[in-house]
Structures are given as structure tokens and as C-alpha cells.
Design a protein around this motif. Sequence first.
Motif, short mmCIF file in Angstrom:
data_model
loop_
_atom_site.label_atom_id
_atom_site.label_comp_id
_atom_site.label_asym_id
_atom_site.label_seq_id
_atom_site.Cartn_x
_atom_site.Cartn_y
_atom_site.Cartn_z
N THR A 56 0.90 -1.16 -0.16
CA THR A 56 -0.17 0.00 0.00
C THR A 56 0.69 1.03 -0.06
OG1 THR A 56 -1.78 -1.11 1.38
CG2 THR A 56 -1.96 1.22 1.06
N SER A 57 0.68 1.97 -1.19
CA SER A 57 1.36 3.29 -1.15
C SER A 57 0.34 4.38 -1.46
CB SER A 57 2.42 3.38 -2.21
OG SER A 57 2.93 4.44 -2.43
N GLY A 58 0.01 5.28 -0.30
CA GLY A 58 -0.98 6.32 -0.44
C GLY A 58 -2.16 5.56 -0.56
N SER A 59 -2.92 5.62 -1.65
CA SER A 59 -4.33 5.25 -2.04
C SER A 59 -3.95 3.90 -3.00
CB SER A 59 -5.11 6.07 -2.47
OG SER A 59 -4.52 6.77 -3.47
N THR A 60 -2.72 3.66 -3.37
CA THR A 60 -2.86 2.66 -4.36
C THR A 60 -2.19 1.19 -3.83
OG1 THR A 60 -1.92 4.34 -6.01
CG2 THR A 60 -1.27 2.12 -6.81
N LEU A 61 -2.99 0.15 -4.20
CA LEU A 61 -2.51 -0.95 -3.96
C LEU A 61 -1.76 -1.84 -4.81
CD1 LEU A 61 -5.75 -1.87 -2.08
CD2 LEU A 61 -3.60 -1.44 -0.82
N PHE A 62 -0.86 -2.47 -4.79
CA PHE A 62 -0.04 -3.55 -5.49
C PHE A 62 -0.30 -5.07 -4.97
CE2 PHE A 62 1.74 0.56 -6.39
CZ PHE A 62 1.84 0.66 -7.68
N ARG A 63 -0.64 -6.13 -5.77
CA ARG A 63 -0.80 -7.24 -4.86
C ARG A 63 -0.47 -8.43 -5.74
NH1 ARG A 63 -4.49 -11.31 -4.88
NH2 ARG A 63 -4.98 -12.42 -2.90
N ALA A 64 0.24 -9.25 -5.24
CA ALA A 64 0.57 -10.48 -6.02
C ALA A 64 0.47 -11.73 -4.91
CB ALA A 64 2.07 -10.44 -6.36
N GLU A 65 0.05 -12.86 -5.54
CA GLU A 65 -0.29 -14.22 -4.76
C GLU A 65 0.34 -15.30 -5.61
OE1 GLU A 65 -3.76 -16.99 -3.15
OE2 GLU A 65 -4.34 -14.82 -3.29
N THR A 66 1.31 -15.81 -4.99
CA THR A 66 2.05 -16.77 -5.68
C THR A 66 2.09 -18.28 -4.91
OG1 THR A 66 4.12 -16.13 -4.80
CG2 THR A 66 3.75 -15.09 -6.94
N ILE A 137 -10.80 1.18 -12.03
CA ILE A 137 -10.43 0.31 -13.06
C ILE A 137 -8.99 0.07 -12.99
CG2 ILE A 137 -10.18 -0.28 -15.45
CD1 ILE A 137 -12.79 1.30 -15.85
N LEU A 138 -8.36 1.19 -12.79
CA LEU A 138 -6.71 0.97 -12.46
C LEU A 138 -6.36 0.07 -11.21
CD1 LEU A 138 -3.99 1.41 -13.48
CD2 LEU A 138 -3.82 3.53 -12.24
N GLN A 139 -7.01 0.39 -10.08
CA GLN A 139 -6.99 -0.29 -9.05
C GLN A 139 -7.19 -1.85 -9.12
OE1 GLN A 139 -5.81 0.49 -5.71
NE2 GLN A 139 -4.64 2.22 -6.88
N MET A 140 -8.34 -1.84 -9.61
CA MET A 140 -8.96 -3.21 -10.04
C MET A 140 -7.94 -4.06 -10.61
SD MET A 140 -12.34 -4.67 -12.05
CE MET A 140 -11.69 -3.83 -13.59
N ASN A 141 -7.44 -3.73 -11.66
CA ASN A 141 -6.20 -4.19 -12.43
C ASN A 141 -5.16 -4.62 -11.73
OD1 ASN A 141 -8.22 -4.70 -14.76
ND2 ASN A 141 -7.30 -2.55 -15.69
N LEU A 142 -4.56 -3.63 -10.78
CA LEU A 142 -3.59 -3.80 -10.11
C LEU A 142 -3.64 -5.00 -8.97
CD1 LEU A 142 -2.31 -0.30 -9.61
CD2 LEU A 142 -1.18 -1.78 -10.82
#
Length: 175
Positions: A56-66, A137-142
Motif C-alpha cells: 500500500t502506497s498512499g491510495s494505491t495497492l499492488f498485490r501478488a499471490e504466488t 479500474i486501474l486499482q482493480m487491474n493492479l
Amino acid sequence: MKITTFGRQVEVTEDLKILFEKKLGKLDKFFHDGADCNITLRERKNGRKVLEVTITSGSTLFRAETEEETFQNALDKAVATIERQIRKNKTRLAKRLRETAFDRDLPAFEEPVEEEGEFNIRVKTFSFKPMSPEEAILQMNLLGHEFFVFENDETGEVNVVYKRHTNKYGLIIPE
């Protein structure tokens, strides 16, 4: 980057914590004021290791599940996935998000709670941030999800964007 590690029926050793700090430290160059990183570890019945990384950086989320044979291999794959997400969306993030989007602090991540009963429901909490449908949409894709709930910055209403089967997007607006 502040890293928080959760182990679901898995012991998180100091060696793993050091490895996480070393590998995820490479991503610090993308975040101006730092970021919060949450790692969840679990093991499947077949012995394969599952690692979830949410940054989580500011209001942007980056996620990965492996899922891999070891947590080290899963971490390598997750870091590569997040780095690819950041690079792929770098121009979109800069163009669509406000300049201060990476500066805003969000509440800390809360561990999902599993409810018992007829249905196995996984509960997640997240903060609401007013945004445009394009940002949603950008958040959903991230995040790699099929839908995303957000507060529309123009109307103040709760809306949902979703990915259609035709790889186009839909927007649900309440009446």
C-alpha cells in the motif's frame, strides 16, 4: 518500506523476515515516502507454499499471490509480478492519479477473519477513497480482481466497476 508478516498455521522465521526485507527492499525505489507491505504465508495440504504480498502506497495497492515449492521461490515470483505491475502502469499512474496520491497515509492492513458456518466467508477490510471510475479500474487491474467497490469522487455514491467477459469494463451506479 514497513513490512508486516502474518503466518497462517506457518511459523515465520527470522531468516524469512530478513529475506523479505532484502528482496522487497528493491521496490523502495518506486515509492517516494515509503510504503506498507503485508505478507501472508500459508501452506496447502499438498505441501506447496502460498505467499500473498500486498503493498500500500498512499491510495494505491499492488498485490501478488504466488504458489511455489518454497517461500523463497514464491517471493521471487511475487516481487517480479509487482515490479511488472508498477512498470506496466507507471504512465497510467502518473497521468490518472493526483500528484499527492502516493503521499496519503491509509490505515494499517487488518488480518482477514475467517467465519465459520454454512458458508466459508473471507472478510477483508479496506479504506474507501473517493476516486474516478478510471482510477477504480486501474486499482482493480493492479489487484487482479474482477470487480472493485469505490466512492465516486463526482457523486459521492458507492459504485462498482467490473470486468466484462469481452475484456471491457462495466460500471454499476445505484438509483
